[in-house]
Design a protein around this motif. Structure first.
Motif, PDB file in Angstrom:
ATOM      1  N   ILE A 288       0.837  -1.209   0.000  1.00 20.56           N
ATOM      2  CA  ILE A 288       0.000   0.000   0.000  1.00 20.56           C
ATOM      3  C   ILE A 288       0.872   1.259   0.000  1.00 20.56           C
ATOM      4  N   LEU A 289       1.932   1.275   0.789  1.00 19.91           N
ATOM      5  CA  LEU A 289       2.799   2.456   0.857  1.00 19.91           C
ATOM      6  C   LEU A 289       3.569   2.661  -0.451  1.00 19.91           C
ATOM      7  N   TYR A 290       3.750   1.577  -1.190  1.00 18.07           N
ATOM      8  CA  TYR A 290       4.387   1.682  -2.508  1.00 18.07           C
ATOM      9  C   TYR A 290       3.410   2.314  -3.502  1.00 18.07           C
ATOM     10  N   LEU A 291       2.103   2.185  -3.235  1.00 15.29           N
ATOM     11  CA  LEU A 291       1.067   2.744  -4.100  1.00 15.29           C
ATOM     12  C   LEU A 291       0.036   3.432  -3.197  1.00 15.29           C
ATOM     13  N   PRO A 292       0.388   4.581  -2.609  1.00 18.14           N
ATOM     14  CA  PRO A 292      -0.385   5.147  -1.496  1.00 18.14           C
ATOM     15  C   PRO A 292      -1.811   5.589  -1.841  1.00 18.14           C
ATOM     16  N   THR A 293      -2.134   5.728  -3.123  1.00 13.92           N
ATOM     17  CA  THR A 293      -3.512   6.056  -3.495  1.00 13.92           C
ATOM     18  C   THR A 293      -4.454   4.919  -3.106  1.00 13.92           C
ATOM     19  N   ALA A 294      -3.938   3.712  -3.087  1.00 13.23           N
ATOM     20  CA  ALA A 294      -4.772   2.528  -2.866  1.00 13.23           C
ATOM     21  C   ALA A 294      -5.197   2.413  -1.407  1.00 13.23           C
ATOM     22  N   LEU A 295      -6.427   1.918  -1.208  1.00  6.23           N
ATOM     23  CA  LEU A 295      -6.889   1.558   0.127  1.00  6.23           C
ATOM     24  C   LEU A 295      -6.428   0.145   0.462  1.00  6.23           C
TER      25      LEU A 295
ATOM     26  N   GLU B  27      -2.354  -7.503  -9.617  1.00  6.18           N
ATOM     27  CA  GLU B  27      -2.763  -6.833  -8.389  1.00  6.18           C
ATOM     28  C   GLU B  27      -4.241  -6.494  -8.450  1.00  6.18           C
ATOM     29  N   MET B  28      -4.870  -6.556  -7.290  1.00  7.56           N
ATOM     30  CA  MET B  28      -6.241  -6.074  -7.160  1.00  7.56           C
ATOM     31  C   MET B  28      -6.185  -4.825  -6.292  1.00  7.56           C
ATOM     32  N   ILE B  29      -6.532  -3.710  -6.863  1.00  9.39           N
ATOM     33  CA  ILE B  29      -6.385  -2.403  -6.218  1.00  9.39           C
ATOM     34  C   ILE B  29      -7.763  -1.877  -5.821  1.00  9.39           C
ATOM     35  N   LYS B  30      -7.853  -1.416  -4.583  1.00 10.16           N
ATOM     36  CA  LYS B  30      -9.090  -0.811  -4.097  1.00 10.16           C
ATOM     37  C   LYS B  30      -8.835   0.676  -3.877  1.00 10.16           C
ATOM     38  N   PHE B  31      -9.650   1.540  -4.493  1.00 12.19           N
ATOM     39  CA  PHE B  31      -9.496   2.968  -4.223  1.00 12.19           C
ATOM     40  C   PHE B  31     -10.824   3.689  -4.435  1.00 12.19           C
ATOM     41  N   LYS B  32     -10.882   4.908  -3.925  1.00 13.46           N
ATOM     42  CA  LYS B  32     -12.105   5.703  -3.975  1.00 13.46           C
ATOM     43  C   LYS B  32     -12.015   6.699  -5.124  1.00 13.46           C
ATOM     44  N   ILE B  33     -13.054   6.746  -5.958  1.00 15.12           N
ATOM     45  CA  ILE B  33     -13.051   7.662  -7.108  1.00 15.12           C
ATOM     46  C   ILE B  33     -13.245   9.097  -6.609  1.00 15.12           C
ATOM     47  N   PRO B  34     -12.238   9.950  -6.818  1.00 20.61           N
ATOM     48  CA  PRO B  34     -12.374  11.335  -6.331  1.00 20.61           C
ATOM     49  C   PRO B  34     -13.249  12.177  -7.262  1.00 20.61           C
TER      50      PRO B  34
ATOM     51  N   LEU C 268     -20.000   4.301 -13.344  1.00 14.56           N
ATOM     52  CA  LEU C 268     -19.237   4.662 -12.145  1.00 14.56           C
ATOM     53  C   LEU C 268     -19.532   6.110 -11.746  1.00 14.56           C
ATOM     54  N   ALA C 269     -19.291   6.424 -10.479  1.00 15.67           N
ATOM     55  CA  ALA C 269     -19.573   7.778  -9.994  1.00 15.67           C
ATOM     56  C   ALA C 269     -18.566   8.165  -8.924  1.00 15.67           C
ATOM     57  N   LYS C 270     -18.373   9.476  -8.738  1.00 18.38           N
ATOM     58  CA  LYS C 270     -17.474   9.965  -7.688  1.00 18.38           C
ATOM     59  C   LYS C 270     -17.952   9.426  -6.339  1.00 18.38           C
ATOM     60  N   GLY C 271     -17.008   9.105  -5.480  1.00 15.72           N
ATOM     61  CA  GLY C 271     -17.338   8.554  -4.165  1.00 15.72           C
ATOM     62  C   GLY C 271     -17.454   7.039  -4.149  1.00 15.72           C
TER      63      GLY C 271
ATOM     64  N   GLY D 107      -8.824   5.168   6.273  1.00 17.33           N
ATOM     65  CA  GLY D 107      -7.867   4.878   5.210  1.00 17.33           C
ATOM     66  C   GLY D 107      -7.756   3.383   5.016  1.00 17.33           C
ATOM     67  N   SER D 108      -6.550   2.873   4.979  1.00 18.97           N
ATOM     68  CA  SER D 108      -6.319   1.444   4.779  1.00 18.97           C
ATOM     69  C   SER D 108      -6.315   0.745   6.136  1.00 18.97           C
ATOM     70  N   VAL D 109      -7.137  -0.294   6.258  1.00 14.53           N
ATOM     71  CA  VAL D 109      -7.233  -1.052   7.509  1.00 14.53           C
ATOM     72  C   VAL D 109      -6.743  -2.476   7.252  1.00 14.53           C
ATOM     73  N   ILE D 110      -5.861  -2.954   8.128  1.00 17.00           N
ATOM     74  CA  ILE D 110      -5.285  -4.301   7.978  1.00 17.00           C
ATOM     75  C   ILE D 110      -5.660  -5.141   9.186  1.00 17.00           C
ATOM     76  N   TYR D 111      -6.145  -6.344   8.912  1.00 18.78           N
ATOM     77  CA  TYR D 111      -6.542  -7.295   9.963  1.00 18.78           C
ATOM     78  C   TYR D 111      -5.631  -8.524   9.899  1.00 18.78           C
TER      79      TYR D 111
END
Length: 463
Positions: free
Chosen positions: A144-151, A162-169, A210-213, A353-357
């Motif tokens: 995640i820190l290598y690609l900080p936009t990602a959640l 890779e499977m990337i999770k992020f929020k559309i701004p 798709l939509a913002k948010g 932000g990014s939560v790790i379990y």
């Protein structure tokens, strides 16, 4: 012995030693999937509580004891899982189980000394798997820190996808775009797999707009992830420094990986002896002896200017507060480690932000192994499994080993279940983001994203 009136209908005969957070998570999931479970723990109240809640057997005692293992049914067990708080006890339990029974064995091992010897220990002790939750959580945080936009960043096909999770701004290129338009006019190397809009989850078809948010998860060959994000106007520059609060095993593993990536690391830890230990283990990190929950100390150490902050204390509430504080006083990328998996609705509204379990990472790896073993005792056909979006979605990577109804038929002609998406096909290292004309072949690995639970085999994608 504490015994329930009935046992699971079918599935594997599994013994779980250690009923802490990971053990309890495994009981919850494996019971749901129809396995016969026997738990072993020294704490009578823990055993009583779990046997009251679930259709399982319970033994009070030491899981490394020969007589306790016999009582638990080791002679007929298919799988033995040791997840106590002690690495040494887990390894000893598995060693005895392998000698006494004819079963596969999995041990949780967290100590850095052993982590360097995992391959040797696994082979010499004949274990199916040794899993280190802190190390795996650190790897996830580093991605995640290598690609900080990602959640979130999840890895498939041995790191090729890779499977990337992020929020559309707001104002992003994807806002208002359909999934089909993205594939036809922007790139066909990316597939949107899941969209969360408010409380609702969608496995989107081509006409989905798709939509913002929206919080989206997409798959993409790893080498193309950055270029796609840059194409849609998202920053992809990795962080150059990080502040880690809490100096446990996870901090060591993460610090070590980040330093190797050329990222500056500062660790704040309250225990002086542990600080001295970390200074020796990580000579290139800055280690501060102090209370990471002290606002003045955090300000002195430059939290306002940190590019990333990772909360890794052993207390969930502290991690949540630290993350909220970091978001308030800085523009840092934040990562929060949580051990408990309760209060999902509250946590999702806090924007952590990014939560790790770590416990989920452990249970997912074990459940993937169990599902593969259930399907065929001689064949481990599930490569990777992740639970996404609060476990409402599964991403499963299957290895296709034999002829079946899914082989050689264009995907558009297969009666694929609703709310299920074939995300990619890995054919001898070539990653295919499939169209309706692509077929699955024997020897492929195939990733499926679905809201259905408990897929055991690639054939389960069919209605």
């Amino acid at each position: 012995m504490l015994k329930k009136n009935s046992l699971a209908r079918h599935g594997l005969n599994i013994i779980i030693v250690g009923c802490g957070k990971v053990g309890t998570t495994l009981v919850q999931q494996l019971c749901k999937e129809g396995h016969k479970i026997t738990i072993v723990d020294k704490d009578p109240s823990t055993v009583q509580e779990l046997t009251n809640l679930y259709d399982i057997m319970g033994i009070i005692g030491n899981g490394a004891s020969y007589s306790v293992q016999i009582e638990a049914g080791i002679s007929s067990a298919d799988l033995f899982i040791a997840v106590t708080a002690s690495d040494e006890l887990n390894l000893l339990c598995c060693t005895i189980a392998k000698r006494v029974g004819d079963c596969s064995a999995i041990a949780r091992v967290r100590t850095p000394d052993y982590s360097k010897e995992v391959g040797y220990l696994r082979d010499r002790l004949g274990l199916a798997m040794i899993i280190n939750p802190e190390l795996e959580a650190a790897r996830e945080a580093a991605r995640i820190l290598y690609l900080p936009t990602a959640l979130e960043v999840n890895s498939f096909a041995h790191g090729q996808v890779e499977m990337i999770k992020f929020k559309i701004p707001e104002g992003n290129l994807l806002d208002g775009m359909t999934v089909a338009h993205l594939g036809r006019h922007i790139t066909n190397a990316v597939l949107i797999c899941v969209v969360q809009r408010g409380a609702e989850l969608h496995i989107p078809g081509g006409d989905f707009q798709l939509a913002k948010g929206d919080i989206i998860s997409f798959v993409c060959p790893r080498r193309m992830t950055r270029s796609f994000l840059e194409c849609i106007g998202v920053k992809t520059k990795r962080v150059s420094n990080t502040m880690i609060i809490g100096g446990g095993k996870g901090a060591y593993y993460l610090g070590n990986q980040l330093i190797q990536m050329g990222i500056s690391v500062k660790i704040i830890e309250i225990n002086r002896a542990r600080c001295e230990e970390l200074s020796t283990l990580l000579p290139n990190a800055i280690v501060i002896n102090g209370d990471g929950t002290d606002e003045e100390l955090l300000k002195e150490e430059g939290i306002e200017y940190a590019e990333s902050v990772v909360a890794l204390t052993g207390i969930d509430e502290e991690n949540v507060l630290l993350t909220l504080h970091a978001r308030q006083v800085s523009n840092a990328k934040v990562i929060t480690k949580l051990n408990r998996i309760s209060f999902h609705d509250v946590i999702s509204q806090l924007d952590l932000g990014s939560v790790i379990y770590p416990r989920l990472i452990t249970s997912e790896a074990i459940i993937a192994y169990v599902r593969a073993k259930t399907n065929s005792k001689d064949s481990n056909n599930i490569e990777t499994l992740y639970h996404l979006f609060d476990s409402r979605v599964e991403a499963v990577e299957f290895r296709v080993e034999k002829e079946s109804a899914v082989i050689g038929v264009p995907l558009r002609k297969l009666p694929i279940r609703k709310s299920l998406l074939v995300a990619f096909i890995n054919r001898n290292g070539r990653i295919i983001i499939p169209s309706g004309n692509d077929c699955i072949h024997v020897g492929d690995t195939v990733m499926v994203v679905t809201t259905h639970q408990e897929l055991m085999d690639i054939r389960d994608i069919l209605r």
